[in-house]
Design a protein around this motif. Structure first.
Motif, short mmCIF file in Angstrom:
data_model
loop_
_atom_site.label_atom_id
_atom_site.label_comp_id
_atom_site.label_asym_id
_atom_site.label_seq_id
_atom_site.Cartn_x
_atom_site.Cartn_y
_atom_site.Cartn_z
N ALA A 90 -1.46 11.67 7.65
CA ALA A 90 -0.26 11.97 8.28
C ALA A 90 -0.36 13.24 9.05
CB ALA A 90 0.82 11.93 7.50
N ARG A 91 0.08 13.70 10.07
CA ARG A 91 0.17 14.95 10.70
C ARG A 91 1.31 15.80 10.67
NH1 ARG A 91 -1.67 15.01 17.05
NH2 ARG A 91 -2.74 12.86 16.28
N PHE A 92 1.48 15.96 9.31
CA PHE A 92 2.52 17.02 8.91
C PHE A 92 1.86 17.97 7.96
CE2 PHE A 92 4.80 13.10 10.33
CZ PHE A 92 5.84 13.84 10.86
N MET A 93 2.30 19.13 8.18
CA MET A 93 1.64 20.34 7.46
C MET A 93 2.67 20.94 6.41
SD MET A 93 0.13 19.70 10.04
CE MET A 93 -1.59 19.20 10.52
N ASP A 94 3.99 20.70 6.46
CA ASP A 94 4.95 21.22 5.49
C ASP A 94 4.90 20.30 4.21
OD1 ASP A 94 7.42 22.48 4.82
OD2 ASP A 94 8.18 20.60 4.99
N GLY A 95 4.87 20.81 3.19
CA GLY A 95 4.98 20.05 2.10
C GLY A 95 5.99 18.86 1.76
N ASN A 96 7.31 19.39 2.14
CA ASN A 96 8.60 18.15 2.10
C ASN A 96 8.40 17.13 3.25
OD1 ASN A 96 9.80 19.72 0.07
ND2 ASN A 96 10.70 20.98 1.53
N GLU A 101 6.52 11.29 4.25
CA GLU A 101 5.44 10.62 5.08
C GLU A 101 4.57 9.65 4.12
OE1 GLU A 101 5.78 9.54 8.27
OE2 GLU A 101 7.44 11.28 8.03
N VAL A 102 4.22 10.31 3.03
CA VAL A 102 3.18 9.47 2.12
C VAL A 102 4.26 8.36 1.59
CG1 VAL A 102 2.22 9.31 -0.05
CG2 VAL A 102 1.70 11.32 1.41
N THR A 112 0.07 1.52 -2.69
CA THR A 112 -0.20 3.09 -2.65
C THR A 112 -1.53 3.19 -2.17
OG1 THR A 112 -0.96 2.86 -4.93
CG2 THR A 112 1.14 3.57 -4.57
N PRO A 113 -1.72 4.09 -1.43
CA PRO A 113 -3.02 4.52 -0.65
C PRO A 113 -3.97 5.09 -1.78
CG PRO A 113 -1.59 5.96 0.12
CD PRO A 113 -0.67 4.79 -0.59
N ASP A 114 -5.45 4.77 -1.51
CA ASP A 114 -6.42 5.63 -2.62
C ASP A 114 -6.45 7.13 -2.18
OD1 ASP A 114 -7.22 3.31 -4.20
OD2 ASP A 114 -7.63 2.43 -2.27
N ILE A 115 -6.66 7.25 -0.94
CA ILE A 115 -6.93 8.49 -0.33
C ILE A 115 -5.76 9.06 0.74
CG2 ILE A 115 -8.62 10.32 0.52
CD1 ILE A 115 -10.65 7.95 -0.05
N TYR A 116 -5.07 10.26 0.47
CA TYR A 116 -4.24 10.40 1.62
C TYR A 116 -4.78 11.79 2.33
CZ TYR A 116 -0.17 9.64 4.14
OH TYR A 116 0.74 9.24 5.23
N LEU A 139 0.43 16.87 -1.71
CA LEU A 139 -0.46 15.95 -1.87
C LEU A 139 -1.05 15.93 -3.63
CD1 LEU A 139 -2.75 15.60 1.10
CD2 LEU A 139 -0.95 13.93 0.78
N CYS A 140 -1.28 17.15 -3.91
CA CYS A 140 -1.30 17.47 -5.32
C CYS A 140 -0.29 16.92 -6.08
CB CYS A 140 -1.89 18.68 -5.56
SG CYS A 140 -3.47 19.19 -4.89
N ASP A 141 0.98 17.07 -6.04
CA ASP A 141 2.04 16.40 -6.64
C ASP A 141 2.00 15.04 -6.74
OD1 ASP A 141 2.64 19.12 -7.30
OD2 ASP A 141 4.43 19.12 -5.78
N LEU A 142 1.81 14.32 -5.40
CA LEU A 142 1.78 12.98 -5.35
C LEU A 142 0.58 12.23 -6.21
CD1 LEU A 142 2.55 13.00 -1.58
CD2 LEU A 142 3.81 11.80 -3.32
N LYS A 143 -0.53 12.94 -6.35
CA LYS A 143 -1.69 12.56 -7.05
C LYS A 143 -1.25 12.65 -8.49
CE LYS A 143 -6.62 14.20 -8.02
NZ LYS A 143 -7.58 15.19 -7.86
N LYS A 144 -0.64 13.74 -9.18
CA LYS A 144 -0.33 13.92 -10.39
C LYS A 144 0.54 12.70 -10.74
CE LYS A 144 -0.87 18.96 -10.45
NZ LYS A 144 -0.22 20.17 -10.56
N ALA A 145 1.66 12.28 -9.77
CA ALA A 145 2.60 11.21 -10.14
C ALA A 145 1.86 9.93 -10.01
CB ALA A 145 3.61 11.57 -8.96
N GLY A 146 0.77 9.87 -9.60
CA GLY A 146 0.17 8.44 -9.57
C GLY A 146 0.43 7.82 -7.97
N ILE A 147 1.13 8.51 -7.18
CA ILE A 147 1.15 7.83 -6.05
C ILE A 147 -0.08 7.60 -5.12
CG2 ILE A 147 2.60 7.65 -3.86
CD1 ILE A 147 4.21 7.64 -6.51
#
Length: 349
Positions: A90-96, A101-102, A112-116, A139-147
């Protein structure tokens, strides 16, 4: 099909991956050809690639890749989710914005996608992307959450790729390269730090342009010596999948002069590798203009001319007045850049 390690993710990915742009429905002028398969046809094409050994499928949100993301989700359910690796962007640079978008991608894919990837990170938006509470943090927060399982940065800029290579938050880098535009991947090959990351290579066919001069076999075998994990090929038909995946290609090195000599049978190319060392004091991206000249003559006339006409007049005028010309001092090919800019300017008249 051979397989390579995706950095330190633990994943083994097919040497050739499936780029899903050509299976979308809608008119996209930058595509080599336009196929627009329906859902069933698209799933059949992806399934054919899977049977040839492909296990990595790359897509992006609807605003960028149309309904390709949805079609990939349908295929993932049919083939068995655990049998493939999905990378999304996704072409979004702001964290929120990235977080939103994820979660939307999860809904569109139905899994759930493997790599984002943060998509299209460049020198203008990289600060926001890498900053605290930027897209990478999200993305790091989403990784920690298992998304998602792994974080990524997708860029056409070496400086951004290098920054991502040094950033412990980033697992995978996606960038571009082919036997003509080899500047970025050549520079990556010189730095050991990139071995810490998974590396996905796109634009192997140069958006289809190089197929006017070279065969798929030549274009794929000619990149295999570079240290990437997976090379993405845009696939829109079963014959295209066969051309990219049915054969086990033998690694072959094509010297740059050999490549440009072959292209010279069609037109006289600008011998730019797109290494991006040609820094302009006015901030113009010279390598993109040189690239568009070649793309124009390789068949992408509409796309290249549209890009060039955005600012070629301004670039030409400032280039004429420039006396320092640092762009020429750092060019490894010793290109006479002001003369080339004049040639491009005259081409757009």
């Amino acid at each position: 099909m051979r397989y390579r390690e995706l950095g330190k993710t633990g994943l083994m990915v097919s040497e050739i991956g499936f780029g899903t742009i050509p299976v979308l429905s809608g008119n996209v002028p930058v595509l080599p050809d336009y196929y627009s398969p329906d859902v069933d046809e698209a799933v059949d094409i992806m399934m054919h690639a899977y049977r040839l050994g492909c296990n990595l499928y790359d897509t992006a949100i609807p605003e960028e890749y149309g309904d390709a993301e949805y079609k990939l989700g349908v295929f993932a359910e049919k083939v068995g989710r655990d049998n493939i690796i999905i990378s999304d962007k996704a072409r979004f640079m702001d964290g929120n914005d990235m977080f939103r978008e994820v979660m939307r991608s999860v809904e569109t894919l139905g899994t759930t996608p493997d790599i984002y990837f943060v998509h299209q990170v460049d020198e203008k938006n990289e600060e926001e992307t890498f900053s605290r509470y930027g897209a990478i943090d999200a993305l790091c927060d989403l990784k920690k959450a298992g998304i998602i399982k792994y974080t990524g940065v997708a860029t056409h800029y070496y400086s951004v790729a290098e920054r991502a290579a040094y950033d412990d938050r980033v697992d995978v880098i996606q960038t571009s390269g082919n036997i003509l535009e080899r500047g970025i991947i050549d520079r990556i090959a010189e730095k050991e730090i990139f071995r810490e990351k998974g590396l996905i290579l796109n634009k192997v066919y140069a958006a289809g342009c190089l197929l006017n001069v070279f065969t798929p076999s030549e274009l794929i075998s000619g990149i295999l010596h570079w240290p990437f994990s997976c090379a993405l090929i845009g696939i829109g038909t079963i014959p295209q999948a066969d051309a990219a995946m049915k054969e086990e290609f033998t690694q072959k090195y094509y010297p740059f002069e050999q490549v440009t000599e072959k292209i010279s049978e069609l037109f006289t190319p600008i011998k730019c590798t797109r290494c991006q060392r040609c820094v302009c004091p006015h901030g113009y991206e010279i390598h993109i203009m040189l690239r568009q000249y070649n793309y124009f003559h390789l068949g992408k006339k509409y796309w290249a001319m549209k890009k060039l006409r955005l600012n070629i007049d301004e670039v030409y005028e400032n280039c004429r007045k420039c006396t320092d010309r640092p762009c020429m001092k750092d060019c490894p090919k010793k290109l006479r850049i002001p003369e080339l800019i004049e040639t491009i300017y005259e081409m757009t008249r």
